[in-house]
Design an enzyme around this catalytic site. Structure first.
Site, PDB file in Angstrom:
ATOM      1  CB  CYS A  80      47.454  86.081  40.910  1.00  0.00           C
ATOM      2  SG  CYS A  80      46.977  84.478  40.257  1.00  0.00           S
TER       3      CYS A  80
HETATM    4  N1  LIG Z   1      44.897  82.296  36.650  1.00  0.00           N
HETATM    5  C1  LIG Z   1      46.169  82.358  36.983  1.00  0.00           C
HETATM    6  O1  LIG Z   1      46.980  82.901  36.258  1.00  0.00           O
HETATM    7  C2  LIG Z   1      46.685  81.754  38.273  1.00  0.00           C
HETATM    8  C3  LIG Z   1      48.077  81.627  38.445  1.00  0.00           C
HETATM    9  C4  LIG Z   1      48.572  81.044  39.598  1.00  0.00           C
HETATM   10  C5  LIG Z   1      47.683  80.635  40.588  1.00  0.00           C
HETATM   11  N2  LIG Z   1      46.337  80.785  40.424  1.00  0.00           N
HETATM   12  C6  LIG Z   1      45.474  80.284  41.489  1.00  0.00           C
HETATM   13  O2  LIG Z   1      44.915  79.047  41.071  1.00  0.00           O
HETATM   14  C7  LIG Z   1      43.583  78.911  41.580  1.00  0.00           C
HETATM   15  C8  LIG Z   1      42.603  78.687  40.440  1.00  0.00           C
HETATM   16  O3  LIG Z   1      42.610  79.831  39.601  1.00  0.00           O
HETATM   17  P1  LIG Z   1      42.063  79.813  38.114  1.00  0.00           P
HETATM   18  O4  LIG Z   1      42.539  81.070  37.503  1.00  0.00           O
HETATM   19  O5  LIG Z   1      42.343  78.524  37.453  1.00  0.00           O
HETATM   20  O6  LIG Z   1      40.486  79.895  38.392  1.00  0.00           O
HETATM   21  P2  LIG Z   1      39.315  79.598  37.317  1.00  0.00           P
HETATM   22  O7  LIG Z   1      38.122  80.343  37.830  1.00  0.00           O
HETATM   23  O8  LIG Z   1      39.789  79.829  35.946  1.00  0.00           O
HETATM   24  O9  LIG Z   1      39.050  78.046  37.474  1.00  0.00           O
HETATM   25  C9  LIG Z   1      38.561  77.464  38.629  1.00  0.00           C
HETATM   26  C10 LIG Z   1      37.573  76.374  38.250  1.00  0.00           C
HETATM   27  O10 LIG Z   1      37.168  75.724  39.463  1.00  0.00           O
HETATM   28  C11 LIG Z   1      35.812  75.365  39.315  1.00  0.00           C
HETATM   29  N3  LIG Z   1      35.256  75.111  40.639  1.00  0.00           N
HETATM   30  C12 LIG Z   1      34.831  75.976  41.574  1.00  0.00           C
HETATM   31  N4  LIG Z   1      34.423  75.311  42.676  1.00  0.00           N
HETATM   32  C13 LIG Z   1      34.609  74.004  42.434  1.00  0.00           C
HETATM   33  C14 LIG Z   1      34.379  72.832  43.190  1.00  0.00           C
HETATM   34  N5  LIG Z   1      33.881  72.894  44.429  1.00  0.00           N
HETATM   35  N6  LIG Z   1      34.672  71.643  42.625  1.00  0.00           N
HETATM   36  C15 LIG Z   1      35.164  71.566  41.370  1.00  0.00           C
HETATM   37  N7  LIG Z   1      35.400  72.651  40.598  1.00  0.00           N
HETATM   38  C16 LIG Z   1      35.135  73.861  41.133  1.00  0.00           C
HETATM   39  C17 LIG Z   1      35.200  76.550  38.589  1.00  0.00           C
HETATM   40  O11 LIG Z   1      33.976  76.201  37.956  1.00  0.00           O
HETATM   41  C18 LIG Z   1      36.302  76.889  37.580  1.00  0.00           C
HETATM   42  O12 LIG Z   1      36.122  76.217  36.356  1.00  0.00           O
HETATM   43  C19 LIG Z   1      43.334  80.163  42.397  1.00  0.00           C
HETATM   44  O13 LIG Z   1      43.670  79.922  43.723  1.00  0.00           O
HETATM   45  C20 LIG Z   1      44.289  81.162  41.803  1.00  0.00           C
HETATM   46  O14 LIG Z   1      44.631  82.185  42.710  1.00  0.00           O
HETATM   47  C21 LIG Z   1      45.828  81.317  39.279  1.00  0.00           C
END
Ligand SMILES: NC(=O)c1ccc[n+]([C@@H]2O[C@H](COP(=O)([O-])OP(=O)(O)OC[C@H]3O[C@@H](n4cnc5c(N)ncnc54)[C@H](O)[C@@H]3O)[C@@H](O)[C@H]2O)c1
Length: 439
Positions: free
Chosen positions: A272
């Site tokens: 992030c």
């Molecule tokens: N990790 C954090 O602490 C955090 C905190 C707040 C916000 N975010 C935001 O949340 C969002 C997700 O982050 P995350 O950390 O969970 O990512 P992540 O990579 O852990 O998880 C994302 C998942 O989405 C899947 N994916 C990708 N394309 C896809 C599709 N077309 N259809 C279905 N699944 C699909 C991936 O395989 C993966 O398992 C991002 O925008 C991030 O900036 C993350």
């Protein structure tokens, strides 16, 4: 507002679909299952889907025991079959939003997900984007794709944006305990999204538009990036003056108002803070406006690994050693304390810099037993080394990059020859403090 969906949310018979079963998606599922909803998780990664359906988790703070409980209660199923998007009454999008090679927003995952939803969309569904992104994404990127379904937003289906504020590794806040900001495409969408989240989340905060909710998330992350850059810069200045920046921050935070403590470190990490502000920079460029705070913060924060290596070279030099040929063990490869997430972790930059200078590098991380492949780094095939007294004594320097709670810092300092501490993790160590250098 759809009376049917409203009733289904109220009596918790609505099926909640979560797309993207990662660090954000799984805690969100946990919040809805805990509130009594059935959930259907979607991911393109078949390994994750299979693991979850067999009761195995790959995320530390939503462990296998929790996933097994969901399955046993028949409140969860994972699938890679996007045709099943039609089954869910609400679809919450939690897919990645990275930067591309030129550090511009890469919305490919959001776009692909929107296309999959458009192909399956049916009347009465609520779609909510949770991924962090720049203001206008939901209206200008997601909505036009959903319109291909032939259905009309606000009439046939409902659309909202609600940023995820998950803080992995923070024991004080789970997804259910963090207030949720929500912006709707129209009042019906906002009301439905508000109703849904209020069943599972401690507090919901409606705002007047999709764009306010999108802008809110970027403000939060930019605020962190800028304040971390400030303390990182002050760390370098104060260090030169012989003042300990951590002691300064501890003193400053005794002020009961007007100051919030941020802490310096070896650089920014995670999915992030190092990334999201640049979504705004890209947007500002399109508007013909600069985002100087963001650019400057990025510049300061990305210089930190170099600063750490300079301090390491000085400390080794004092012991009559060059970096080349020295044995250096990095403690902590995860980007922050007590998590198993290596994304954007500055430890990988430190590892590369040390290897390129000829150091003999090892690492220990209780949460990362083997180094994963990384998109922007050439990662050597390496496993975590046990921190025995003999091993610690064999290292010319132990470099604390991440201050995991699992470490016994007294033990590390006692047996190491030299400790370079980038997190003030050794604050409580009383003995052999002459071996500790801060960076
Ligand atoms: N990790 C954090 O602490 C955090 C905190 C707040 C916000 N975010 C935001 O949340 C969002 C997700 O982050 P995350 O950390 O969970 O990512 P992540 O990579 O852990 O998880 C994302 C998942 O989405 C899947 N994916 C990708 N394309 C896809 C599709 N077309 N259809 C279905 N699944 C699909 C991936 O395989 C993966 O398992 C991002 O925008 C991030 O900036 C993350």
């Amino acid at each position: 507002m759809s009376k049917w969906l409203e009733n289904a949310i109220r009596d918790k018979s609505a099926l909640v679909g979560v797309i993207g079963l990662g660090y954000v998606g799984l805690p969100l599922i946990n919040a809805f299952v805990s509130a009594g909803f059935r959930t259907l998780g979607f991911d393109v990664d078949h390994r994750k889907v299979d693991a979850l359906n067999s009761g195995a988790s790959y995320i530390k703070h939503v462990d296998s025991k929790i996933v097994s409980k969901w399955l046993k209660a028949r409140h969860f199923e994972a699938t890679a079959d996007m045709a099943r998007l039609e089954e869910a009454d609400a679809l919450l999008i939690c897919v990645p939003t990275p930067l591309n090679e030129t550090r511009d927003p890469d919305l490919i995952f959001v776009e692909k997900t929107a296309r999959a939803i458009a192909a399956a969309l049916r009347p009465g569904q609520l779609v909510v984007l949770e991924s962090t992104t720049y203001p206008t994404t939901t209206r200008d990127v997601v909505l036009p794709i959903l319109n291909h379904s032939g259905l009309t937003a606000g009439k046939d289906f409902f659309l909202a944006y609600s940023p995820e504020r998950e803080d992995p590794g923070n024991p004080d806040y789970t997804a259910a305990g963090i207030p949720k900001v929500i912006g709707g495409y129209d009042s019906a969408s906002l009301e439905l999204a508000q109703l849904l989240y209020s069943q599972a989340i401690v507090k919901v905060i409606p705002v007047s538009s999709l764009e306010v909710a999108e802008a809110c998330k970027i403000l939060e992350n930019t605020y962190r990036a800028v304040n971390i850059a400030l303390v990182n810069e002050l760390k370098m200045l104060y260090d030169r003056m012989g003042i300990d920046v951590w002691e300064v921050i501890d003193a400053a935070k005794t002020k009961p108002f007007g100051f919030q403590a941020f802490y310096p470190g070896p650089g920014l990490g995670g999915h992030c803070i190092p990334i999201d502000p640049f979504y705004l920079t890209w947007l500002a460029r399109k508007q013909g406006l600069p985002t100087r705070f963001i650019e400057l913060a990025g510049e300061v924060n990305s210089r930190m690994p170099e600063y750490v290596i300079t301090r390491l070279a000085e400390a080794l030099n004092d012991a009559g050693k060059p970096i080349k040929g020295s044995h250096i063990c990095i403690l902590g490869m995860a980007y922050k304390k007590d998590v198993d997430d290596p994304r954007e972790s500055p430890s990988f930059v430190l590892l590369e810099m040390l290897l390129s200078r000829g150091a003999i590098v090892t690492y220990n991380d209780p949460h990362i037993p083997k180094l994963p492949a990384m998109r922007h780094h050439d990662v050597p095939d390496m496993s975590s080394t046990d921190l025995t007294s003999k091993f610690l004594a064999s290292q010319d320097c132990v470099l604390i990059a991440t201050d995991h709670s699992a470490y016994d810092y007294d033990f590390v300092v006692k047996h190491a020859q030299l400790v370079l501490d980038t997190r003030n993790a050794t604050k409580g160590v009383k003995k052999c403090r002459d071996k500790i250098r801060k960076a």
